[in-house]
Design an enzyme around this catalytic site. Structure first.
Site, PDB file in Angstrom:
ATOM      1  CG  PHE A 194      43.330  34.850  45.247  1.00 53.55           C
ATOM      2  CD1 PHE A 194      44.317  35.542  44.597  1.00 53.55           C
ATOM      3  CD2 PHE A 194      42.797  35.537  46.469  1.00 53.55           C
ATOM      4  CE1 PHE A 194      44.938  36.957  45.086  1.00 53.55           C
ATOM      5  CE2 PHE A 194      43.168  36.575  46.679  1.00 53.55           C
ATOM      6  CZ  PHE A 194      44.294  37.313  46.132  1.00 53.55           C
ATOM      7  CB  CYS A 199      50.221  35.071  53.846  1.00 54.72           C
ATOM      8  SG  CYS A 199      51.483  33.750  53.592  1.00 54.72           S
ATOM      9  CD  GLU A 255      45.501  39.388  55.024  1.00 53.61           C
ATOM     10  OE1 GLU A 255      44.539  39.098  55.294  1.00 53.61           O
ATOM     11  OE2 GLU A 255      46.964  38.883  54.657  1.00 53.61           O
TER      12      GLU A 255
END
Ligand code: NAD
Length: 499
Positions: A155, A286, A389
């Site tokens: 997304f 990321c 994460e």
């Protein structure tokens, strides 16, 4: 299954350049992160819908792959111009469905267009070669498309991540089926509508849905290769399962990027860059900073980071704005990680984005998924927040006594996308760059995304598969090399063909 609110569009799949309703009656709400309101409905396509999309791609393959590379690049150039002309509409869609601010959405589009620009130059960079390898014998190699290829995307970059692969894949002669993220399906639907005026039918197809559609695409017998980007758990599954079916699979996973601030760093520049890195796109990148390892005592740097992060305001406009995160699930995960760090691991909350910020009031007032920048100071590198994460605007800071201690902590993390060192010493930068366990390294740059023609990709749990995803890595992944050896000269009597 959600019920459909009135006056909200239901998105269609896209194949053979036409909008096609999914066969499934199951719909999911696409929710605006700004206020939690439903802005569209996305169908949860079935294997039968995936089958139709693959069929469309398959029927286009022979003609498309039969064009010269130069002819395909001509189509890509027209696509580039069309998307550029409509880029502000795409930017608005990204802001609406993803929540990132306008400047970040513009970056999303322009970075995606950069890969398209690179693919337009494929005729110059992806040609094979011809050599005489022995008397009268010529060897030629050429790059051949694989067939129908698929993409499954996350997304967080509704335009850029699909465009990491689409331009190079179709430029090399493959035809493509994309499954966008069900959380942000509107941007690529609009791209497919625009592309339908440019590309021949069947070259680019879109099938909406969740893991069911993704799994069907992965397992489809006519899909030769699959590029995936998302969380590491799913990436590993996609890679293991896809390769066991004999497919070519490249699966990019999550990240936990570490930044090192050495004592000689430029404090102002470092503080600003660290804040940009961990708060940009509300930390949903990321390549975002997640852990800052401060070598030696640097109270001034830490207080500047807190001060600059605290100055951010909720919103979509202006350089000091930060948008919401994607959904309630993200809020729960981020808040849970912060609570665990403080209550269980004993970290100190230097900046609290959960309760005492303008973001908390904004969440209350709008019903959107707003959470402010959060800075945690840890005592131990074993704390959960140092490894997990979080994928939100949270920075974990840990003080280290030496560069080698900091490097050992970075090296021990299981991911390997990005790492960065802040220093004014060339020798120290060189020392760290060569020792980081990550594939994209920054020196004084906290989001070290390689720009085209350099390829993008991490190591360890950040990537499953060998190739990179853009640049020459993308060319390699989306083609195989055909080698043709030719001898036209009549053989001399008794001569070996090798002569
Ligand atoms: P996600 O793994 O939840 O979803 C990614 C895609 O996979 C979606 O299209 C989803 O529908 C599909 N999917 C989900 N579960 C599946 C399953 N079990 N089987 C098959 N398909 C499945 O990821 P997300 O939350 O959308 O994206 C965030 C993640 O993506 C983060 O971990 C982030 O680090 C990562 N990411 C990595 C990179 C990179 O370059 N390494 C780039 C962008 C995002």
């Amino acid at each position: 299954m959600d019920s459909k609110p009135t006056a909200v569009t239901t998105l269609s799949n896209f194949m053979s350049n036409k909008a096609v309703s999914a066969s499934s009656q199951e719909l999911l709400s696409v929710v605006s992160p700004h206020d939690g309101q439903t802005i569209a409905m996305v169908p949860l396509s079935t294997a039968a819908d995936v089958d139709k999309a693959v069929e469309s791609a398959k029927s286009a393959f022979t003609e498309w792959s039969g064009l010269t590379l130069k002819a395909r690049a001509g189509y890509l150039l027209t696509l580039y111009n069309t998307l550029t002309e409509n880029s502000e509409e795409l930017v608005d869609l990204i802001v609406r469905e993803h929540g990132k601010n306008k400047a970040e959405a513009r970056g999303d589009v322009s970075k995606g267009l950069e890969t398209l620009e690179y693919a337009i130059s494929l005729p110059q960079i992806a040609q094979g070669r011809v050599e005489y390898v022995s008397g009268g014998v010529q060897c030629q190699d050429e790059r051949v498309p694989l067939g129908v290829v698929g993409g499954i995307v996350p997304f967080n970059f509704p335009f850029m991540v699909p465009f990491w692969t689409i331009p190079i894949a179709i430029g090399m002669g493959n035809t493509y089926v994309l499954k966008p993220s069900e959380k942000v399906p509107m941007t690529m639907t609009r791209v497919a509508e625009l592309a339908a005026n440019v590309l021949p039918p069947g070259v680019l197809n879109i099938v909406h849905g969740d893991r069911t559609a993704a799994q069907a695409l992965l397992e489809h017998k006519d899909v030769q290769a699959l590029a995936f980007v998302g969380t590491s758990e799913v990436a590993q599954h996609i890679h293991t399962h896809g390769t066991s079916l004999g497919k070519r699979v490249l699966a990019l996973g999550g990240a936990k990027n570490h930044l090192l601030a050495l004592k000689d760093c430029d404090v102002d520049m470092t503080a600003q860059d660290v804040v940009n890195s961990f708060t940009g796109c509300a930390g949903e990148r990321c390549m975002a900073a997640s852990v800052l390892l401060v070598v030696g005592e640097q109270p001034k740097l830490i207080s500047k980071i807190v001060e600059k992060a605290q100055a951010l305001v909720p919103g979509s406009e202006g350089t000091r704005s930060m948008g919401p995160v994607i959904d309630q699930q993200a809020i729960d995960r981020i808040e849970g990680a912060i609570r665990h760090a403080v209550d269980v691991d004993g970290a100190q909350l230097l900046l609290d984005g959960c309760s005492s910020s303008a973001f908390a009031s904004c969440r209350k007032e709008t019903g959107g998924f707003w959470i402010g920048p959060t800075v945690l100071q840890h005592k131990s590198w074993t704390d959960k927040a140092m490894h997990f994460e979080i994928f939100g605007p949270v920075l974990s800071i840990l003080q280290c006594s030496s560069i080698d201690e900091a490097l050992a902590i970075e090296n021990a993390n299981s991911y390997g996308n990005a790492a960065c060192v802040y220093t004014t010493s060339g020798a120290a930068a060189e020392y760290c760059s060569r020792r980081f366990q990550a594939a994209m390294i920054g020196v004084n740059i906290g989001v070290p995304v390689p720009r085209e023609p350099f390829s993008f990709g991490g190591i360890n749990r950040s990537k499953f598969g060998t190739s990179d995803i853009t640049g020459d890595g993308g060319i390699e992944f989306f083609s195989y090399r055909r080698k043709i050896t030719t001898k036209w000269a009549p053989p001399k009597k008794d001569a070996s063909w090798m002569s």
